[in-house]
Design an enzyme around this catalytic site. Structure first.
Site, PDB file in Angstrom:
ATOM      1  N   GLU A  52       0.818  -1.206   0.000  1.00 21.19           N
ATOM      2  CA  GLU A  52       0.000   0.000   0.000  1.00 21.19           C
ATOM      3  C   GLU A  52       0.858   1.265   0.000  1.00 21.19           C
ATOM      4  O   GLU A  52       0.537   2.258  -0.671  1.00 21.19           O
ATOM      5  CB  GLU A  52      -0.921   0.020   1.233  1.00 21.19           C
ATOM      6  CG  GLU A  52      -1.832  -1.177   1.354  1.00 21.19           C
ATOM      7  CD  GLU A  52      -1.268  -2.287   2.228  1.00 21.19           C
ATOM      8  OE1 GLU A  52      -2.022  -2.803   3.071  1.00 21.19           O
ATOM      9  OE2 GLU A  52      -0.065  -2.615   2.072  1.00 21.19           O
ATOM     10  N   TRP A 172      22.452 -38.731 -12.003  1.00 22.23           N
ATOM     11  CA  TRP A 172      21.323 -37.831 -11.905  1.00 22.23           C
ATOM     12  C   TRP A 172      20.106 -38.563 -12.472  1.00 22.23           C
ATOM     13  O   TRP A 172      20.206 -39.164 -13.532  1.00 22.23           O
ATOM     14  CB  TRP A 172      21.565 -36.554 -12.716  1.00 22.23           C
ATOM     15  CG  TRP A 172      22.656 -35.703 -12.156  1.00 22.23           C
ATOM     16  CD1 TRP A 172      23.937 -35.597 -12.599  1.00 22.23           C
ATOM     17  CD2 TRP A 172      22.542 -34.804 -11.061  1.00 22.23           C
ATOM     18  NE1 TRP A 172      24.640 -34.681 -11.860  1.00 22.23           N
ATOM     19  CE2 TRP A 172      23.801 -34.185 -10.893  1.00 22.23           C
ATOM     20  CE3 TRP A 172      21.511 -34.467 -10.196  1.00 22.23           C
ATOM     21  CZ2 TRP A 172      24.036 -33.230  -9.903  1.00 22.23           C
ATOM     22  CZ3 TRP A 172      21.756 -33.527  -9.220  1.00 22.23           C
ATOM     23  CH2 TRP A 172      22.988 -32.924  -9.076  1.00 22.23           C
ATOM     24  N   ARG A 186      13.968 -23.706  -4.900  1.00 21.67           N
ATOM     25  CA  ARG A 186      14.740 -23.434  -3.682  1.00 21.67           C
ATOM     26  C   ARG A 186      14.742 -21.942  -3.345  1.00 21.67           C
ATOM     27  O   ARG A 186      14.700 -21.546  -2.178  1.00 21.67           O
ATOM     28  CB  ARG A 186      16.178 -23.935  -3.846  1.00 21.67           C
ATOM     29  CG  ARG A 186      16.333 -25.437  -3.847  1.00 21.67           C
ATOM     30  CD  ARG A 186      17.785 -25.832  -4.067  1.00 21.67           C
ATOM     31  NE  ARG A 186      17.983 -27.282  -4.054  1.00 21.67           N
ATOM     32  CZ  ARG A 186      19.144 -27.878  -4.231  1.00 21.67           C
ATOM     33  NH1 ARG A 186      20.248 -27.133  -4.436  1.00 21.67           N
ATOM     34  NH2 ARG A 186      19.239 -29.194  -4.209  1.00 21.67           N
ATOM     35  N   LEU A 289      10.816 -38.329   3.408  1.00 21.64           N
ATOM     36  CA  LEU A 289       9.624 -37.944   2.653  1.00 21.64           C
ATOM     37  C   LEU A 289       8.408 -38.768   3.071  1.00 21.64           C
ATOM     38  O   LEU A 289       7.309 -38.233   3.264  1.00 21.64           O
ATOM     39  CB  LEU A 289       9.892 -38.108   1.157  1.00 21.64           C
ATOM     40  CG  LEU A 289      10.868 -37.108   0.538  1.00 21.64           C
ATOM     41  CD1 LEU A 289      11.415 -37.651  -0.777  1.00 21.64           C
ATOM     42  CD2 LEU A 289      10.198 -35.758   0.310  1.00 21.64           C
TER      43      LEU A 289
END
Length: 346
Positions: A52, A172, A186, A289
């Site tokens: 604002e 990879w 990231r 995970l």
């Protein structure tokens, strides 16, 4: 242009602060006079002027403010923080009408900003694009309402469902384009989290090398302090927190935090909340995970499925949800998931 059209523009502006304003929310603002935009702004950096303030400062003819409408996606703040209250500035400038998407969940604000405006005779309209605006600031609202960081899970798996080989090696699985995207992610989250085996066997730097932006805070769970002190995670190149069962120690840019074994996860999330870490990107491995998945402590998951096969190895985590979307990322398939059972909705 109607209020909805203008709030769409506000949300576009708010997104420009991604990766720079946390733990503050993403906020944009537009000012109109006789249905024409005369000012725009967004919150650009944590600790700097709010949306604002920037929008009001951009108006070339300040005398028009007394006959204008200010649009903002989050209730103007009512307290002195890093900057003065925006609600007071709006009153001072005699802006007669304010349109807001979301009421602020921060208990320091939570309706107080709107009350200041209404007490000054300002017409206030709320709820314009409310759900879209909540989704944009899902990290902020999760943090404020669930008292924990917003959790984003990320991993790459082979076409036959493995996250690493038997010896824990994984470089990879995804392609170069996918890895660049991960570095962008990231830069957009406040912190990045890995487990012991990932830190030991991958020896990751967990920084932003292939993208422009700030490095996340590194977090590692190393309950039994197995990670060699010579690994990248302990190089003090960026702020790092190591949660463990044995010691508390503060070193330059490196904190060891001892947690209770029986309340490890609760204490970890509480500590992150107290440190005002609003979002965490969890990059693995499978055990870590899956722990977030099994405990239902996740909000989004982003899963790359590559073309290559391992034949055998460490199985990827298992999600019961179906993906909400899929993208082809230069040959890698990228699946997006949302945890609707635990998702922020009002």
């Amino acid at each position: 242009m109607n209020d909805t059209d203008l709030m769409h523009r506000v949300l576009q502006l708010a997104m420009l602060g991604t990766g720079s304003v946390a733990p503050n929310p993403l906020v944009g603002s537009v000012i109109t006079y006789q249905n024409k935009i005369i000012g725009e702004g967004w919150h650009k950096e944590y600790g700097k002027a709010h949306a604002e303030v920037n929008a009001i400062a951009s108006v070339k003819e300040p005398e028009l403010l007394a006959e204008s409408t200010l649009y903002v996606n989050l209730e103007p703040c009512s307290h002195f923080g890093k900057t003065p209250p925006c609600a007071n500035l709006i009153v001072e400038k005699k802006i007669p009408r304010v349109v807001i998407a979301n009421i602020d969940s921060n208990p320091l604000v939570a309706g107080k900003g709107i009350q200041i405006l209404q007490n000054a005779g300002i017409q206030v309209k709320t709820g314009v694009l409310e759900q879209e605006a909540r989704y944009l600031n899902r990290r902020f609202f999760t943090f404020m309402e669930k008292k924990r960081p917003y959790i984003v899970l990320k991993w790459a798996e082979t076409a036959d469902g493995f996250i690493a080989r038997k010896d824990f090696s994984s470089k990879w699985i995804s392609n170069e384009h996918s890895r660049t995207l991960v570095h962008k992610w990231r830069s957009e989250e406040q912190a990045i989290l890995v487990g012991t085996n990932t830190a030991i066997y991958d020896n990751p730097q967990l920084n932003v090398r292939h993208w422009s932006g700030r490095n996340p805070i590194r977090i590692v769970i190393d309950k039994n302090l197995k990670i060699p002190p010579t690994h990248h995670i302990f190089d003090a190149s960026q702020l790092t927190i190591c949660y463990n069962l044995y010691k508390n120690e503060n070193l330059p840019n490196l904190y060891f935090i001892r947690l209770d074994k029986d309340f490890f996860w609760e204490n970890l999330l509480q500590d992150l909340f107290e440190r005002k870490i609003q979002s965490v990107l969890v990059e693995g491995g499978t055990k870590l995970l899956q722990s977030f998945i099994d405990k239902n402590l996740w909000d989004e998951a982003r899963v790359f499925v590559a073309k290559q096969h391992f034949g055998e190895g460490i199985a990827a985590p298992q999600l019961l949800q179906k993906p909400i979307s899929m993208q082809d990322w230069q040959g890698d398939k990228l699946f997006f998931y949302e945890n609707h059972q635990f998702f922020v909705e009002k």
